[in-house]
Design an enzyme around this catalytic site. Structure first.
Site, PDB file in Angstrom:
ATOM      1  N   LYS A 119       0.841  -1.211   0.000  1.00  0.00           N
ATOM      2  CA  LYS A 119       0.000   0.000   0.000  1.00  0.00           C
ATOM      3  C   LYS A 119       0.867   1.248   0.000  1.00  0.00           C
ATOM      4  CE  LYS A 119      -1.536   1.392   4.191  1.00  0.00           C
ATOM      5  NZ  LYS A 119      -1.138   2.764   4.577  1.00  0.00           N
ATOM      6  N   ASN A 120       1.881   1.259   0.853  1.00  0.00           N
ATOM      7  CA  ASN A 120       2.674   2.480   1.020  1.00  0.00           C
ATOM      8  C   ASN A 120       3.633   2.735  -0.135  1.00  0.00           C
ATOM      9  OD1 ASN A 120       1.288   3.005   3.286  1.00  0.00           O
ATOM     10  ND2 ASN A 120       2.894   2.407   4.724  1.00  0.00           N
ATOM     11  N   CYS A 179      -3.829  12.693  13.301  1.00  0.00           N
ATOM     12  CA  CYS A 179      -4.581  11.446  13.274  1.00  0.00           C
ATOM     13  C   CYS A 179      -4.289  10.693  14.559  1.00  0.00           C
ATOM     14  CB  CYS A 179      -4.261  10.627  12.032  1.00  0.00           C
ATOM     15  SG  CYS A 179      -2.674   9.849  12.088  1.00  0.00           S
ATOM     16  N   ARG A 206       1.394  14.574  13.221  1.00  0.00           N
ATOM     17  CA  ARG A 206       1.771  14.385  11.824  1.00  0.00           C
ATOM     18  C   ARG A 206       1.720  15.656  10.968  1.00  0.00           C
ATOM     19  NH1 ARG A 206      -0.566   8.795   9.663  1.00  0.00           N
ATOM     20  NH2 ARG A 206       1.293   8.895   8.410  1.00  0.00           N
ATOM     21  N   ASP A 240       5.455   0.544  11.750  1.00  0.00           N
ATOM     22  CA  ASP A 240       4.238  -0.119  11.261  1.00  0.00           C
ATOM     23  C   ASP A 240       4.143  -1.587  11.675  1.00  0.00           C
ATOM     24  OD1 ASP A 240       3.558   2.262  10.136  1.00  0.00           O
ATOM     25  OD2 ASP A 240       4.000   1.704   8.068  1.00  0.00           O
ATOM     26  N   ARG A 256      -8.609  -0.211   5.310  1.00  0.00           N
ATOM     27  CA  ARG A 256      -7.787   0.815   4.639  1.00  0.00           C
ATOM     28  C   ARG A 256      -6.471   0.223   4.160  1.00  0.00           C
ATOM     29  NH1 ARG A 256      -6.753   5.943   8.038  1.00  0.00           N
ATOM     30  NH2 ARG A 256      -5.512   6.225   6.170  1.00  0.00           N
TER      31      ARG A 256
HETATM   32  C1  EPZ Z   1       4.646   6.897   6.145  1.00  0.00           C
HETATM   33  O1  EPZ Z   1       3.915   7.964   6.722  1.00  0.00           O
HETATM   34  C2  EPZ Z   1       3.712   5.722   6.081  1.00  0.00           C
HETATM   35  N1  EPZ Z   1       2.569   6.078   5.244  1.00  0.00           N
HETATM   36  C3  EPZ Z   1       3.270   5.329   7.476  1.00  0.00           C
HETATM   37  O2  EPZ Z   1       2.481   4.171   7.374  1.00  0.00           O
HETATM   38  C4  EPZ Z   1       4.503   5.016   8.324  1.00  0.00           C
HETATM   39  O3  EPZ Z   1       4.111   4.746   9.638  1.00  0.00           O
HETATM   40  C5  EPZ Z   1       5.476   6.201   8.301  1.00  0.00           C
HETATM   41  O4  EPZ Z   1       5.791   6.570   6.927  1.00  0.00           O
HETATM   42  C6  EPZ Z   1       6.784   5.931   9.022  1.00  0.00           C
HETATM   43  O5  EPZ Z   1       7.411   4.823   8.451  1.00  0.00           O
HETATM   44  C7  EPZ Z   1       2.666   5.970   3.931  1.00  0.00           C
HETATM   45  O6  EPZ Z   1       3.701   5.606   3.382  1.00  0.00           O
HETATM   46  C8  EPZ Z   1       1.461   6.315   3.129  1.00  0.00           C
HETATM   47  P1  EPZ Z   1       6.821  10.280   8.038  1.00  0.00           P
HETATM   48  P2  EPZ Z   1       4.480   9.457   6.663  1.00  0.00           P
HETATM   49  O7  EPZ Z   1       6.640  11.565   7.319  1.00  0.00           O
HETATM   50  O8  EPZ Z   1       5.188   9.674   5.402  1.00  0.00           O
HETATM   51  C9  EPZ Z   1       7.275  13.603  11.412  1.00  0.00           C
HETATM   52  C10 EPZ Z   1       0.670   2.733   7.975  1.00  0.00           C
HETATM   53  O9  EPZ Z   1       0.197   2.204   8.999  1.00  0.00           O
HETATM   54  N2  EPZ Z   1       7.025  14.577  10.336  1.00  0.00           N
HETATM   55  O10 EPZ Z   1       8.007   9.457   7.725  1.00  0.00           O
HETATM   56  O11 EPZ Z   1       3.344  10.357   7.001  1.00  0.00           O
HETATM   57  C11 EPZ Z   1       6.024  12.755  11.702  1.00  0.00           C
HETATM   58  O12 EPZ Z   1       5.124  13.421  12.541  1.00  0.00           O
HETATM   59  C12 EPZ Z   1       1.249   4.104   8.052  1.00  0.00           C
HETATM   60  O13 EPZ Z   1       0.680   2.181   6.859  1.00  0.00           O
HETATM   61  C13 EPZ Z   1       7.204  15.923  10.617  1.00  0.00           C
HETATM   62  O14 EPZ Z   1       7.533  16.321  11.732  1.00  0.00           O
HETATM   63  O15 EPZ Z   1       5.478   9.404   7.883  1.00  0.00           O
HETATM   64  C14 EPZ Z   1       6.642  11.518  12.301  1.00  0.00           C
HETATM   65  O16 EPZ Z   1       6.913  11.747  13.656  1.00  0.00           O
HETATM   66  C15 EPZ Z   1       0.772   4.998   9.069  1.00  0.00           C
HETATM   67  N3  EPZ Z   1       7.003  16.821   9.607  1.00  0.00           N
HETATM   68  C16 EPZ Z   1       7.959  11.376  11.535  1.00  0.00           C
HETATM   69  O17 EPZ Z   1       8.220  12.671  10.981  1.00  0.00           O
HETATM   70  C17 EPZ Z   1       6.648  16.429   8.347  1.00  0.00           C
HETATM   71  O18 EPZ Z   1       6.474  17.287   7.469  1.00  0.00           O
HETATM   72  C18 EPZ Z   1       7.945  10.355  10.407  1.00  0.00           C
HETATM   73  O19 EPZ Z   1       6.787  10.561   9.585  1.00  0.00           O
HETATM   74  C19 EPZ Z   1       6.500  15.047   8.072  1.00  0.00           C
HETATM   75  C20 EPZ Z   1       6.698  14.149   9.101  1.00  0.00           C
END
Ligand code: EPZ
Length: 417
Positions: free
Chosen positions: A22-23, A118, A123, A306, A398
């Site tokens: 999915k991701n 969320c 996030r 995850d 989802r």
């Molecule tokens: C991706 O989310 C995945 N989603 C998530 O999968 C996964 O948990 C996550 O990466 C971490 O591996 C998809 O790929 C669609 P991040 P993403 O930006 O990209 C902070 C699932 O269950 N951050 O790497 O949204 C954030 O808050 C899911 O399939 C900022 O501070 O995750 C977090 O603490 C849920 N500012 C950390 O970085 C930003 O602009 C990592 O988030 C962006 C992120």
């Protein structure tokens, strides 16, 4: 609202086909905005993917989905394009924000709803915006929307992310593909899903090089008819591996790429999980003597957040104290209170969960709070005594394709009501 009823303590046995990631599929679908005719194979039929397809349709692309073949053809005729991602779609699926980079790169402006927080954390999207600004975009936030523009087009730049983000790396790559000149981005996420996106873009003719956490992208003209097969879902694979270690006489997981989860396989082996790893399959068997372990979630190649909720269930069956430090999201232990209601002995201090095992789990009525928390409750229910009722299972739909069908085929007692 639908619920799952699961009768635990049934021994599983059989084969499970692992779906496409999915991701990986989500950013690749966003990338189809940049092309005119793309076929994507091994697409998982889960609700987040259908939401992304709806978003592409809203923007003006056309798609033909073959549910039988798990493939989708996406066509962008560049006619009547609406460079907007509305709140109603982005609020249900944060990955909607991934259309920002490609829309801005190709059409020089975009209006994308801020996704908001969320269940697992606040996030923010500041890192996405940081990268787009470095590429010359003007960004304004108004009425809950990101207004981005680059009237003369984006310009290549050299910059380093202050911290690692999967989504921000994807958005930056997708924008840089059409930024004038060369872009060099450091401190990027290097998850296998990012690699899949890069391989997809290479098929389109984009010149991209990676070295460690540094990605170099050269502007490329990219309108080609291409086909791409999504990599296997390493998180779904990890989930069923843990399920097999908990309750299977023998579970054969097929269509897999074991090299995507080498580290997790090593961790499971250290915990005493017995498995046979083939070229494109893994067989796993219920393990009697699970050992305790300490893990910390981290960006790839670290242990994936995850899979944190799922491995916690295995830890409840391990002898002794196991610890999990959650270093990615600030609120990703929502499954813990539900597991405690089933009899698990878990304490949370700061961002660490202390799991005291082994413990006997008993069926209870519980509530799913996000995708991975939900599936951890399914795993817990499979080993629990009597019946577990899981509410709010829309989270599961989802991200897990045919979860009950796959498990029922292996003799699990699961009913959706
Ligand atoms: C991706 O989310 C995945 N989603 C998530 O999968 C996964 O948990 C996550 O990466 C971490 O591996 C998809 O790929 C669609 P991040 P993403 O930006 O990209 C902070 C699932 O269950 N951050 O790497 O949204 C954030 O808050 C899911 O399939 C900022 O501070 O995750 C977090 O603490 C849920 N500012 C950390 O970085 C930003 O602009 C990592 O988030 C962006 C992120």
């Amino acid at each position: 609202m639908q619920k799952l009823l699961i009768d635990g303590k049934k021994i599983l046995s059989g084969n499970i086909n692992i779906s496409g990631s999915k991701n990986s599929a989500l950013p690749i679908l966003a990338a189809t905005i940049l092309n005119n005719h793309t076929t994507i194979k091994n697409i998982p039929l889960v609700n987040d993917i259908l939401t992304m397809l709806n978003l592409l349709k809203f923007i003006g692309l056309k798609y033909k989905l073959s549910k039988k073949k798990n493939s989708v053809e996406v066509i962008n005729r560049n006619k009547n394009v609406n460079t907007v991602a509305p709140y109603k779609l982005v609020k249900t699926m944060r990955a909607g924000v991934l259309v920002l980079g490609p829309l801005l790169a190709k059409y020089k402006s975009a209006k994308v709803s801020l996704p908001g927080g969320c269940a697992i954390g606040t996030r923010p999207v500041d890192l996405h915006l940081f990268a787009l600004k470095k590429l010359g975009a003007k960004i304004k936030i108004k009425n809950g929307y990101i207004f981005a523009s680059a009237t003369k087009g984006l310009k290549g730049a050299k910059f380093k992310f202050p911290s690692i983000s999967v989504g921000a790396t994807e958005n930056a790559i997708l924008a840089a593909v059409q930024a004038k000149g060369i872009t060099v981005i450091d401190n990027c996420a290097i998850e296998p899903e990012i690699n899949d996106l890069i391989n997809f873009l290479k098929k389109l003719g984009v010149k991209i090089k990676t070295k460690g956490r540094k990605i170099t992208i050269q502007r490329s003209v990219i309108e080609k008819k291409i086909s791409h097969k999504i990599i296997c879902d390493r998180i779904e694979l990890g989930t069923y591996l843990i399920g097999g270690a908990l309750v299977a006489k023998k579970l054969k997981l097929k269509n897999v790429e074991p090299n995507l989860i080498k580290k997790e396989i090593d961790i499971l082996k250290k915990m005493g999980v017995k498995m046979k790893v083939g070229k494109n399959f893994i067989e796993v068997y219920k393990s009697k003597n699970i050992k305790n372990i300490n893990i910390e979630t981290n960006p790839y190649p670290g242990f994936p957040t995850d899979l944190q909720a799922q491995i916690m269930i295995l830890m409840t069956q391990a002898k002794g104290l196991s610890k999990i430090k959650e270093s990615i999201f600030e609120n990703r232990f929502m499954h813990v209170p539900e597991l405690k209601r089933m009899g698990a002995k878990i304490e949370i201090r700061n961002n660490t969960a202390y799991i005291f095992g082994p413990c006997f789990l008993n069926g209870a009525e519980v509530m799913a709070t996000d995708l991975r928390a939900s599936v951890s409750l399914v795993l817990a229910a499979l080993i629990a005594d009597k019946r577990t009722k899981i509410n709010r299972i829309y989270h599961l739909d989802r991200g897990y394709e045919d979860l009950e069908k796959k498990l029922v085929k292996c003799r699990a007692r699961i009913k959706r009501v």
